[in-house]
Enzyme design. Sequence first.
Site, PDB file in Angstrom:
ATOM      1  N   HIS A 173       0.864  -1.445  -0.139  1.00 43.66           N
ATOM      2  CA  HIS A 173       0.037  -0.137  -0.135  1.00 43.66           C
ATOM      3  C   HIS A 173       1.133   1.122  -0.162  1.00 43.66           C
ATOM      4  CE1 HIS A 173      -3.494  -2.600   1.588  1.00 43.66           C
ATOM      5  NE2 HIS A 173      -3.698  -2.214   0.404  1.00 43.66           N
ATOM      6  N   HIS A 208      -2.037  -5.553  -6.332  1.00 42.25           N
ATOM      7  CA  HIS A 208      -2.175  -6.600  -5.835  1.00 42.25           C
ATOM      8  C   HIS A 208      -3.703  -7.130  -5.815  1.00 42.25           C
ATOM      9  CE1 HIS A 208      -3.107  -3.564  -2.874  1.00 42.25           C
ATOM     10  NE2 HIS A 208      -3.880  -4.275  -2.144  1.00 42.25           N
ATOM     11  N   CYS A 256     -14.484  -6.887   2.842  1.00 44.56           N
ATOM     12  CA  CYS A 256     -13.340  -6.893   1.753  1.00 44.56           C
ATOM     13  C   CYS A 256     -12.173  -7.043   2.339  1.00 44.56           C
ATOM     14  CB  CYS A 256     -13.484  -5.635   0.767  1.00 44.56           C
ATOM     15  SG  CYS A 256     -13.260  -4.013   1.862  1.00 44.56           S
ATOM     16  N   HIS A 301      -8.037  -8.997   1.205  1.00 46.26           N
ATOM     17  CA  HIS A 301      -6.951  -9.648   0.445  1.00 46.26           C
ATOM     18  C   HIS A 301      -6.887 -11.047   0.567  1.00 46.26           C
ATOM     19  CE1 HIS A 301      -5.667  -5.521   1.615  1.00 46.26           C
ATOM     20  NE2 HIS A 301      -5.556  -5.448   0.274  1.00 46.26           N
ATOM     21  N   GLU A 310     -15.307 -10.751   9.866  1.00 39.50           N
ATOM     22  CA  GLU A 310     -15.935  -9.360  10.162  1.00 39.50           C
ATOM     23  C   GLU A 310     -17.250  -9.488  10.347  1.00 39.50           C
ATOM     24  OE1 GLU A 310     -15.070  -6.671   7.040  1.00 39.50           O
ATOM     25  OE2 GLU A 310     -12.995  -7.236   6.594  1.00 39.50           O
ATOM     26  N   TYR A 351      -8.419  -0.993  -9.859  1.00 40.95           N
ATOM     27  CA  TYR A 351      -8.724   0.410  -9.473  1.00 40.95           C
ATOM     28  C   TYR A 351      -7.591   0.813  -8.682  1.00 40.95           C
ATOM     29  CZ  TYR A 351      -9.950  -0.972  -4.781  1.00 40.95           C
ATOM     30  OH  TYR A 351      -9.788  -1.229  -3.512  1.00 40.95           O
ATOM     31  N   GLU A 404      -4.508   2.061  -2.211  1.00 38.63           N
ATOM     32  CA  GLU A 404      -5.144   0.818  -2.633  1.00 38.63           C
ATOM     33  C   GLU A 404      -5.058   0.817  -4.176  1.00 38.63           C
ATOM     34  OE1 GLU A 404      -6.326  -1.417  -0.813  1.00 38.63           O
ATOM     35  OE2 GLU A 404      -7.209  -0.642   1.026  1.00 38.63           O
ATOM     36  N   GLU A 418      -5.446  -2.115  -6.751  1.00 43.57           N
ATOM     37  CA  GLU A 418      -6.048  -3.640  -6.371  1.00 43.57           C
ATOM     38  C   GLU A 418      -6.654  -4.223  -7.736  1.00 43.57           C
ATOM     39  OE1 GLU A 418      -6.859  -3.664  -1.713  1.00 43.57           O
ATOM     40  OE2 GLU A 418      -8.374  -3.418  -2.924  1.00 43.57           O
ATOM     41  N   TRP A 441     -12.560   3.050  -2.010  1.00 43.46           N
ATOM     42  CA  TRP A 441     -12.890   1.945  -2.940  1.00 43.46           C
ATOM     43  C   TRP A 441     -14.287   1.890  -2.727  1.00 43.46           C
ATOM     44  CZ3 TRP A 441     -10.765   1.621   2.271  1.00 43.46           C
ATOM     45  CH2 TRP A 441     -11.429   1.044   3.223  1.00 43.46           C
TER      46      TRP A 441
END
Length: 172
Positions: A25, A31, A66, A68, A86, A101, A111, A113, A158
């Site tokens: 980041h 990524h 969201c 990774h 979460e 994006y 970000e 990604e 995002w």
Amino acid sequence: MKEELVILVDENDNKIGLMPKMEAHEKALLHRAFSVFVFNDKNELMLQQRALHKYHSPGLWTNTCCSHQRDGESNIEAGTRRLQEEMGFTVPLEESISFIYKAPFDNGLTEHELDHILIGHSEQEPVINKDEVAAWKWMDLEKVKQDIASHPELYTAWFKIIFDKFYNHIKQ
């Protein structure tokens, strides 16, 4: 606690390496990531408000969850894991669209990604992890679109990008 690694990818989602999340980041390197959208029978989207102590975008509203993917983990496995971590529940997920994006933040992080949108359906109330999530709500997609236009400061950078891509995809 060992820092989580992200999967560095090229524009075709081919793995080119692993890197600590914060370093990726800081360097704005592309990524792999995923975004889960859970809908109810009224076609309302479950939104979460990020915990107030998060290192970026605290207290802002975003999609259901969201994160990774971990090395060797499929998009569906990653989405299922993070939804449980979460929001305290799991549902069957299916892959939708993916796209690249880039969203810079005021704290110097970016970000960048290749994001895979995963869709699920549920009627259950989440049991939120207070370390990750401050609150949650169901919201109609048209109301989300209108609210982002009226109050963009209430939403993560995002999510505004991801929601627009997803909304345009489903309206085609």
